[in-house]
Write a protein that holds these residues in place. Structure first.
Motif, PDB file in Angstrom:
ATOM      1  N   ASN B  38       0.883  -1.174   0.000  1.00  0.00           N
ATOM      2  CA  ASN B  38       0.000   0.000   0.000  1.00  0.00           C
ATOM      3  C   ASN B  38       0.912   1.212   0.000  1.00  0.00           C
ATOM      4  O   ASN B  38       1.878   1.255  -0.756  1.00  0.00           O
ATOM      5  CB  ASN B  38      -0.941  -0.071   1.211  1.00  0.00           C
ATOM      6  CG  ASN B  38      -2.103   0.881   1.062  1.00  0.00           C
ATOM      7  OD1 ASN B  38      -2.030   2.023   1.487  1.00  0.00           O
ATOM      8  ND2 ASN B  38      -3.184   0.431   0.423  1.00  0.00           N
ATOM      9  N   LYS B  39       0.655   2.202   0.846  1.00  0.00           N
ATOM     10  CA  LYS B  39       1.481   3.417   0.846  1.00  0.00           C
ATOM     11  C   LYS B  39       2.963   3.063   0.914  1.00  0.00           C
ATOM     12  O   LYS B  39       3.415   2.445   1.883  1.00  0.00           O
ATOM     13  CB  LYS B  39       1.079   4.291   2.042  1.00  0.00           C
ATOM     14  CG  LYS B  39       1.917   5.563   2.202  1.00  0.00           C
ATOM     15  CD  LYS B  39       1.374   6.382   3.364  1.00  0.00           C
ATOM     16  CE  LYS B  39       2.390   7.392   3.887  1.00  0.00           C
ATOM     17  NZ  LYS B  39       2.628   8.551   3.049  1.00  0.00           N
ATOM     18  N   ILE B  45       2.271   4.923  -3.962  1.00  0.00           N
ATOM     19  CA  ILE B  45       0.972   5.243  -3.366  1.00  0.00           C
ATOM     20  C   ILE B  45       1.227   6.245  -2.237  1.00  0.00           C
ATOM     21  O   ILE B  45       1.993   5.978  -1.325  1.00  0.00           O
ATOM     22  CB  ILE B  45       0.263   3.979  -2.819  1.00  0.00           C
ATOM     23  CG1 ILE B  45      -0.046   3.028  -3.983  1.00  0.00           C
ATOM     24  CG2 ILE B  45      -1.014   4.350  -2.068  1.00  0.00           C
ATOM     25  CD1 ILE B  45      -0.715   1.728  -3.576  1.00  0.00           C
TER      26      ILE B  45
END
Lengths: 596, 183
Positions: B38-39, B45
């Motif tokens: 994810n991030k 991201i």
């Protein structure tokens, strides 16, 4: 100046291993050691300037800056605080007009803190220009500073003399012995010189066997069998040395002070017997600078022994046994009580412990096989030879024979030195010294154990509760966390800085302790103290570093409730980081003013 | 079962720990089979879009933005791993900790060899868009709770890989002496 330094250096044969003595003498002349003197010493000894500086800056009592005409070192050990150090310190600051850690503007008074000076039975105590001022009060502070201002000398201010040899012209000190209990070994009847003559009828090997048979164990705290240590030393060929550890830096111990005051002959005879046993030619008494006031007496005793043929050539008539003793002064460093650091210091270096093995019995002073014994151990040897191993073994417990000098201080009616047989219980020791409403006892000093009443039935001996002699009684009204903080500050000050965990983790632990004391602690802080504290044992080189978290670990073990009472409930983690506070400095620097 | 989700960030670090992560070579293909990201700078991201299982933190906290990001990670990751010297102890950036901030800024923007004479108005960066630096560089565990620590500068690729696999599979991690000794 130049010729003066030259004289000192020539006196020590341009020997760089005598740097401690050279620095002591250089400082005695000027009151401090200037850059020029450092350069001069370095060039004369043919070592680098940094070599001189690293020794010079390691020790508390050496200074590169003037320390004031009257240099006042006030003890900041736990018991000094318990006995009212705070108001004495305040009085000093007020009347001298300067703060601790600095010299007054007129250059007259330098005020400094110092770690335990071995006067726990007569605190608060200060050392002023080498002279010990015990039992300080605010009245006394005003009195002496006023006198100094009127031009009186420090010796003029000796207004009473302690008992025993403190009264002699050679010692002439206000320090009192407080020898509250004489036992069968150290403070029994003693005629100097008699025992030493016995070497004519006993071989070195037989002497070692006799000491082995007596089960004598080292009195510094570790309890290594003395006879075995000597035996090991003889196994390594080459020139051998005897070192007597009279550094006595563990806060709360002061027994060696009393031995060196009242039984100096016994100490030197013990050293001589050790020298006979291992075949040494030189013994060194490593004496803490705090006990400089005993120098004249000790040197006089040595002279007397040489005069009587008890030191020098063919000692006590024993053909071929040549041996002499010199005194090496430290300069204020607790870690030098660790035997390998003590060796480094004797060699003129920073007191940093060595890696072991090799042990000093193999590679010691000047890299030669060396025996290092505590003052009390060596004295015991004299009595063992006089009265026999069986007699000695008849005292004490199964695994710890003989007697032990306890230095009892703190919340007791009769602080002082007590010679007792090993195996005495903590409760008995408390009753013996007139302790009142006891909350805790620190057995063995900061590096030892803090115990509560549930352990007062335990016996003082190596198989149960060992101690090097310190026994600090903490009364009901005291806060355990204050005790622990004082000890942690001590370890931070006295770390030699060689091992990272001892250098940093002590500070991190102390800061966490502060956080708890300020009421900002949470549950995870307590876990961190325990888990991180345990690392000290495995990650440091010497005993100082390994035991530096003991005050925290043993107090959490026995007085957890005092920590828990200060901790915020229902919260597991909070570092109390305050972003707003953390950006103040840079906001000011760039001229930005964030909303509060 | 869906794959565990990993987030990573570099605070006051040099991206060396991220480079070390990429040093797992062809195992990066296994990694993609094993987890989702994810991030992270790896997939770019910028903001968390879901709750993550593992947050890998490189670097300590030197400014206000680092604090916000780290707290964001704590909120959005079940497990946080301080990765590398800077995250664990502040590292090289923490060398400024004993120097007053004003001196640091003046050295950087006024008196340094590359700035001396080129900043006649004596401007110190102070745009409100800029994060503001902290009084000192903080290790991550002095800000938020950290669950695991991976030492090294950078931690070697194998250590990061083994730690990730151990976290994902739940197997105990092997930590031979060679992996955690540094001198």
């Amino acid at each position: 100046m130049s010729s003066h330094i030259q004289n000192i250096i020539e006196k020590y044969g341009k020997d760089a291993t005598r740097l401690m003595d050279i620095l002591h003498e250089a400082q005695a002349k000027e009151g401090f050691i200037s850059d020029e003197v450092v350069k001069e010493i370095a060039s004369q000894l043919n070592i680098s300037k940094v070599d001189v500086e690293q020794t010079l800056t390691f020790y508390h009592f050496f200074s590169k800056k003037p320390l004031g005409k009257y240099t006042i070192y006030l003890n900041n050990s736990l018991v000094s605080h318990m006995m009212g150090r705070e108001e004495v310190a305040h009085a000093f600051e007020k009347v001298t007009g300067t703060k601790f850690g600095s010299v007054s503007e007129d250059g007259q008074f330098g005020l400094y803190n110092t770690s335990c000076i071995g006067m726990n039975d007569q605190e608060p105590a200060a050392i002023i220009n080498g002279i010990v001022f015990p039992k300080m009060t605010t009245y006394r502070v005003k009195e002496i500073i006023k006198a100094f201002r009127a031009g009186e000398s420090v010796t003029d201010m000796i207004n009473s003399l302690g008992g025993g040899h403190n009264q002699s012209d050679l010692v002439h000190s206000m320090v009192t012995n407080n020898l509250n209990r004489r036992g069968a070994v150290i403070f029994s009847e003693f005629t100097p010189g008699d025992t030493l003559k016995k070497i004519n009828s006993i071989s070195p090997k037989e002497l070692i066997d006799e000491v082995k048979k007596s089960n004598l164990r080292g009195r510094g705290g570790a309890g290594f069998p003395t006879g075995l240590k000597w035996d090991f030393c003889t196994k390594t060929p080459g020139e051998r040395y005897v070192l007597c550890n009279a550094d006595e830096g563990e806060p709360g111990t002061f027994k060696d002070r009393v031995i060196l005051t009242e039984r100096p002959e016994m100490v030197f005879e013990g050293m001589t017997l050790a020298g006979y046993a291992i075949g040494a030619k030189l013994g060194i008494l490593y004496l803490r600078e705090e006990y400089r006031y005993l120098e004249k007496q000790l040197e006089t005793v040595l002279l007397g022994m040489r005069g009587k043929g008890l030191l020098g050539r063919n000692i006590a008539g024993k053909e071929g046994f040549d041996y002499d003793i010199r005194i090496q002064f430290g300069a204020g460093a607790y870690v030098c009580g660790e035997e390998s650091a003590l060796i480094e210091s004797c060699e003129g270096k920073r007191g940093e412990p060595r890696n072991r093995p090799p042990f000093p019995v193999q590679v010691g002073y000047l890299d030669k096989p060396t025996v290092i014994n505590n003052v009390e151990s060596l004295c015991s040897v004299v009595k063992i030879l006089e009265k026999g191993a069986e007699w000695y073994k008849s005292m004490g417990t199964k695994e710890t024979s003989g007697t032990k000098l306890l230095s009892i201080s703190g919340d007791v009616r009769y602080p002082g030195v007590f010679e007792v047989e090993w195996g005495i219980t903590v409760q008995e020791a408390l009753e013996m010294s007139g302790a009142m409403n006891v909350k805790a006892v620190q057995v063995g000093g900061p590096s030892g154990r803090l115990i509560g009443p549930n352990e007062f039935h335990r016996t003082i001996c190596y198989e149960d509760l060992p101690t090097g002699g310190a026994f600090i009684v903490i009364g009901e009204g005291r806060k355990i966390l204050d005790v622990v903080k004082n000890f942690m500050d001590f370890f931070i000050d006295e770390s030699c800085g060689s091992c990272a965990p001892c250098r940093y983790l002590t500070v991190i632990l102390r800061n966490k302790l502060n956080k708890i004391m300020e009421g900002k602690g949470v549950a995870s802080d307590l876990d961190d103290l325990v888990n991180w504290g345990k690392q000290m044992k495995v990650a440091n080189r010497c005993g100082l570093g390994q035991s530096a978290a003991n005050p925290i670990l043993s107090s959490i073990e026995n007085f957890r409730y005092e920590y828990e009472a200060k901790i915020e409930k229902g919260k597991d983690f909070d570092t109390r980081f305050d972003l707003n506070k953390a950006i103040q400095e840079s906001s000011r620097a760039v001229g930005r003013f964030p909303e509060a | 079962m869906s794959k565990p989700i990993v987030a990573t960030t570099s605070l006051a670090g040099c991206f060396g720990c991220h480079m070390s992560l990429l040093d797992i070579d062809e195992r990066i293909l296994d990694l993609i089979d094993l987890v989702d990201f994810n991030k992270s700078p790896i997939d770019d991201i910028k903001e968390f879009t879901q709750m993550c299982d593992i947050g890998i933190i490189e670097g300590g906290c030197c400014n206000s933005e680092n604090i916000h990001v780290l707290k964001d990670f704590r909120k959005n990751c079940k497990i946080l791993v301080s990765t590398g010297e800077c995250a664990i102890m502040g590292g090289l950036p923490a060398m400024r900790n004993n120097i007053p901030i004003k001196e640091c800024l003046e050295e950087a923007y006024l008196d340094g060899p590359s700035t001396k004479g080129h900043n006649p108005e004596g401007i110190l960066p102070n745009d409100e868009e800029l994060p503001i630096i902290l009084d000192k560089v903080y290790p991550c565990h002095e800000i938020v709770k950290i669950d695991y620590y991976l030492p090294g500068c950078p931690p070697r690729a194998d250590l990061i890989w083994n730690a990730l696999v151990a976290l994902v599979t739940g197997d105990e991690m092997k930590l031979p002496y060679e992996v955690i000794k540094f001198d």
